[in-house]
Design an enzyme around this catalytic site. Structure first.
Site, PDB file in Angstrom:
ATOM      1  N   SER A   1       6.754 -36.772 -45.735  1.00  0.00           N
ATOM      2  CA  SER A   1       7.560 -35.923 -46.601  1.00  0.00           C
ATOM      3  C   SER A   1       6.665 -34.931 -47.356  1.00  0.00           C
ATOM      4  CB  SER A   1       8.394 -36.792 -47.547  1.00  0.00           C
ATOM      5  OG  SER A   1       9.458 -36.060 -48.106  1.00  0.00           O
TER       6      SER A   1
ATOM      7  N   ASP B   1      13.670 -37.503 -42.985  1.00  0.00           N
ATOM      8  CA  ASP B   1      12.545 -37.822 -43.872  1.00  0.00           C
ATOM      9  C   ASP B   1      11.869 -39.153 -43.507  1.00  0.00           C
ATOM     10  OD1 ASP B   1      11.008 -38.499 -46.320  1.00  0.00           O
ATOM     11  OD2 ASP B   1      12.079 -36.785 -47.156  1.00  0.00           O
TER      12      ASP B   1
END
Length: 307
Positions: free
Chosen positions: A85, A197
């Site tokens: 991320s 993610d």
């Protein structure tokens, strides 16, 4: 507008603005500059594949820049870099050949708050494709496998829930997938897969670094902590639940690192903005330096004994 709908929209707006690097305005904080202290430099461990694993944490990921700057100043040369991320954004820039100072200048010199685009989709409210568009010129068309440091971005296959470690091809696309927070952002298509993610499966990508051949892993954990803000209201409770899950998973993953740098940076980010958050990364390296130096020295001694 019904209260429940207002809460949902507020939650989505928060997710959208914190999933990319939106640098806040400068606030009155002491000047934050790289350390000029005379510290012992890291020993050169011949043949040792040192890695830095940059964890997730949205805006807290700015602290990763300070970590890079301080480790560079102290002679730590990582040859493997992994990121999840926000950690994938900073990690990719570092792995592609940029220095910590260059990464800081790049992120502070652009309005990254606009790195998203409203879309009409049942899979999310925004696309983070503008993030990829911002990064592609920086990487200049060079695929991940051509970068000076070996790199892997952790993402999650939204269909089967499995981790995906992206180590080849388009680096900007890999970063886009790794940082596509579900619901806020639509999944990112990589090959035949729909990816989101990586914090859902590996918020601290220590195992990813091992999978890329790292022998000594420095993990940097900048996640939001459940105790950093009170959970008042429905949307705050939803975030609190996510933070609890990510922190518990991340804590277990940190145990596999040789040295873990864990930074509680939320108050610093709120009060001191980008500069203070970056400085917190530098300070964290100074704090753990005796431990890190000792661990590297032991590795050097072991290698010398084996010869």
């Amino acid at each position: 507008m019904p209260l429940a709908l207002r809460q949902v929209l507020a939650t989505l707006a928060f997710l959208a603005t914190t999933s990319a690097f939106a640098l806040p305005p400068a606030v009155e904080c002491p000047p934050a500059v790289p350390s000029r202290e005379s510290a012992a430099r890291a020993p050169k461990v011949a043949g040792e594949r040192i890695a830095i694993a940059f964890g997730s944490g949205s805006m807290h990921g700015l602290a990763h820049i300070g970590v890079i700057e301080e480790l560079e100043a102290r002679g730590v040369d990582a040859r493997v870099v992994t990121g999840t991320s926000a950690g994938a954004i900073v990690g990719a820039l570092y792995a592609s050949g940029l220095t910590g100072a260059q990464i800081e200048a790049l992120l502070r010199g652009s309005d990254w708050d606009t790195a998203r685009r409203l879309v009409i989709s049942r899979q999310g409210f925004f696309s983070n494709e503008p993030l990829r568009e911002r990064l592609e010129p920086v990487f200049a068309g060079r695929p991940i496998e051509s970068w000076p440091r070996r790199f892997g971005a952790v993402a999650t296959n939204v269909v089967d829930g499995q981790r995906r470690l992206l180590t080849t091809g388009n680096g900007a696309l890999a970063v886009q997938a790794s940082s596509a927070m579900p619901v806020a952002f639509v999944p990112v298509t990589v090959g035949s897969e729909q990816l989101v993610d990586g914090a859902l499966v590996e918020p601290n990508p220590v195992q990813a670094a091992r999978d890329l051949g790292a022998e000594f892993v420095i993990a940097v954990d900048v996640a939001y902590r459940p105790y950093e803000e009170a959970a008042l209201g429905m949307s705050a409770l939803a975030f609190q639940s996510l933070h609890i899950l990510v922190n518990n998973l991340g804590a277990r993953q940190l145990q596999a690192a040789d040295v873990a740098i864990r930074i509680d940076v939320h108050d610093t980010y709120v009060k001191c903005g980008a500069a203070g958050t970056i400085a917190a990364g530098r300070e964290a390296v100074r704090r753990v330096w005796p431990e890190l130096l000792g661990a590297l020295a032991q590795r050097s001694d072991r290698r010398a004994t084996r010869r």
